[in-house]
Write an enzyme that holds these catalytic residues in place. Structure first.
Site, PDB file in Angstrom:
ATOM      1  CG  ASP A   1      -0.042  -4.058   2.721  1.00  0.00           C
ATOM      2  OD1 ASP A   1       0.099  -3.491   1.618  1.00  0.00           O
ATOM      3  OD2 ASP A   1      -0.057  -3.448   3.808  1.00  0.00           O
TER       4      ASP A   1
ATOM      5  CG  HIS B   1      -0.400   0.254   2.519  1.00  0.00           C
ATOM      6  ND1 HIS B   1      -0.125  -0.752   3.420  1.00  0.00           N
ATOM      7  CD2 HIS B   1      -0.032   1.397   3.137  1.00  0.00           C
ATOM      8  CE1 HIS B   1       0.367  -0.231   4.521  1.00  0.00           C
ATOM      9  NE2 HIS B   1       0.439   1.078   4.378  1.00  0.00           N
TER      10      HIS B   1
ATOM     11  CB  SER C   1       3.083   1.748   6.095  1.00  0.00           C
ATOM     12  OG  SER C   1       1.921   1.919   6.846  1.00  0.00           O
TER      13      SER C   1
END
Length: 464
Positions: free
Chosen positions: A135, A105, A208
């Site tokens: 992911d 992402h 992230s």
């Protein structure tokens, strides 16, 4: 009083010193690991929105005077043409010749990916492969003799163990946060492929894709998600185990895609009452609620009502354990399944199939009766129970969880009740499934929800 204080003061100092000595020191770890952590920024070229989309987003007409835009904190609309949409994230170098691991992402839909190294160099990265299901994404920069992280063993992690995250929250490069492992093997709504590590390490936007280290300075996870009701960190964060991540990375490097095992069963949790009804000593295992026709499970002889207790040598304590184990098996591998059927223990061999990209195919879906996970819009919804229906005074479906997708973009939240989509009343799951399956693609449709007692419409952008 003064005399008592003088007597106790050395004791207080001694206790403080003992507490300080028992806390870990992260300084050497950070010095060693930081050079292999990178900041990732992306650029996506998009066309500027129309006045209608601008009005939907900010609730103001495009021609509103400039003074009111500043008052309401609304930016001026961009001229027609191309805009640049940017995002920030983190990653880490896994090979001296420039392979970098991060979250999917972070780089999804990016036209340009820029990696900034610890020595302030900026390099353009090439996307080698990405896997939306886990992911994860693998990047490559053209450089030699780069510093790399040391790999740990996420399976060897213990709950309560100290862990450290390094990343770029809100763009603040090389921020260090620490905490402990809160739990292992967590299943999140709509996430069948990853047994997440839960921690209380402070993770925020920009973290992230960054590494999670153990006290030996070895990577044990990739920081990926947080649980939040406010949009910021609330004490619960999740990381992808490095053992899972490296298996995905190896496949991405080899072929640019990921192959996963496929069993083909719909399963549910074994409650205490169900365990008693099936003659089990304790509530454990994965109850097979449905066997998919022509699946590896059917070919191996699995039947509805079987309770799987071990898969490929791994004990299945919770039903959510099974999808994690199935997904990690390479297609074509023969594995052993231990199960209980009609109160008797049985053992079967099954050749694990290949999970296709068809969203209707079942890996080993962990479902609860009365729930439905919609990949089309990215939401897990459930029928209202009698108590909820009586309290609300109307019908609908309850939003239980949101993942990346149209629902998240539209602003749908857990706890919302959907009562209408595209002019169609939504009274139950059957209505929801039918209406969502018939929605026109590549356009926005109105969706009526009830949030904390107030009804409102929000636009749902349906993908192609």
């Amino acid at each position: 009083m003064t005399r008592i204080f003088k007597l106790l003061f050395p004791v207080v100092l001694l206790l403080a010193s003992a507490v300080h000595a028992s806390l870990p020191d992260f300084r050497d770890l950070v010095k060693e690991a930081s050079p292999a952590v990178v900041n990732i920024s992306t650029i996506q070229h998009v066309s500027s929105g129309s006045s209608s989309s601008y009005q939907q987003r900010y609730g103001l007409p495009e021609d509103v005077p400039e003074i009111f835009r500043h008052f309401f904190g609304v930016p001026s609309p961009s001229p027609r043409g191309e805009q640049e949409k940017t995002s920030l994230g983190s990653g880490f170098i896994v090979s001296h010749d420039g392979y970098i691991l991060t979250n999917n992402h972070v780089i999804q839909d990016a036209d340009e990916i820029i990696v900034r190294l610890n020595d302030r160099r900026e390099l353009e990265a090439k996307l080698i492969g990405a896997d939306k299901s886990s992911d994860l994404a693998l990047l490559k920069v053209e450089a030699d003799d780069l510093p790399i992280v040391r790999m740990g063993d996420s399976d060897a992690l213990d709950v309560g163990e100290w862990v450290v995250a390094i990343g770029s929250p809100f763009g603040f490069d090389y921020s260090v946060t620490a905490g402990i492992v809160s739990a292992k093997g967590r299943s999140l709504p709509n996430e069948n492929y990853v047994p997440f590590i839960q921690t209380d390490v402070a993770i925020n936007p920009g973290n992230s894709g960054g590494p999670l280290f153990n006290l030996d300075g070895k990577v044990v996870g990739i920081n990926s998600q947080i649980y939040t009701r406010s949009g910021g960190f609330m004490g619960v964060s999740f990381a992808i185990p490095i053992n899972v991540a490296m298996d995905v990375a190896d496949q991405l490097k080899e072929s640019g895609a990921v192959s996963r095992g496929w069993l083909g069963v719909v399963i549910q949790e074994v409650s205490k009452d169900l365990a008693e009804s099936f003659g089990l000593e304790k509530a454990a295992g994965a109850l097979v609620a449905q066997v998919v026709p022509d699946s590896p499970a059917e070919q191996a002889g699995l039947k509805n009502g079987d309770i799987i207790t071990r898969f490929n040598g791994e004990t299945i304590y919770l039903s959510s354990d099974l999808p994690h184990q199935v997904g990690r098996v390479r297609p074509g591998t023969e594995v052993r399944i231990d199960l209980v059927r009609n109160g008797k223990r049985k053992r079967l061999n099954v050749e694990v199939g290949t999970l296709s990209n068809d969203k209707t195919q079942t890996l080993a879906s962990n479902t609860t009766p009365g729930e439905f996970s919609s990949d089309a819009i990215g939401a897990l919804v459930a029928d209202l129970n009698d108590s909820q229906r009586q309290k609300l005074g109307f019908d609908g479906v309850l939003v239980k969880a949101i993942k990346d997708g149209p629902a998240a973009v539209s602003g749908l939240m857990p706890g919302d009740v959907i009562t209408m989509i595209y002019g169609e009343s939504i009274n139950n799951l059957d209505d929801f499934k039918r209406v969502v399956s018939e929605l026109p693609g590549d356009r926005s449709v109105p969706m009526r929800i009830v949030r904390r007692g107030s009804a409102l419409f929000i636009p749902l952008r349906v993908p192609k």
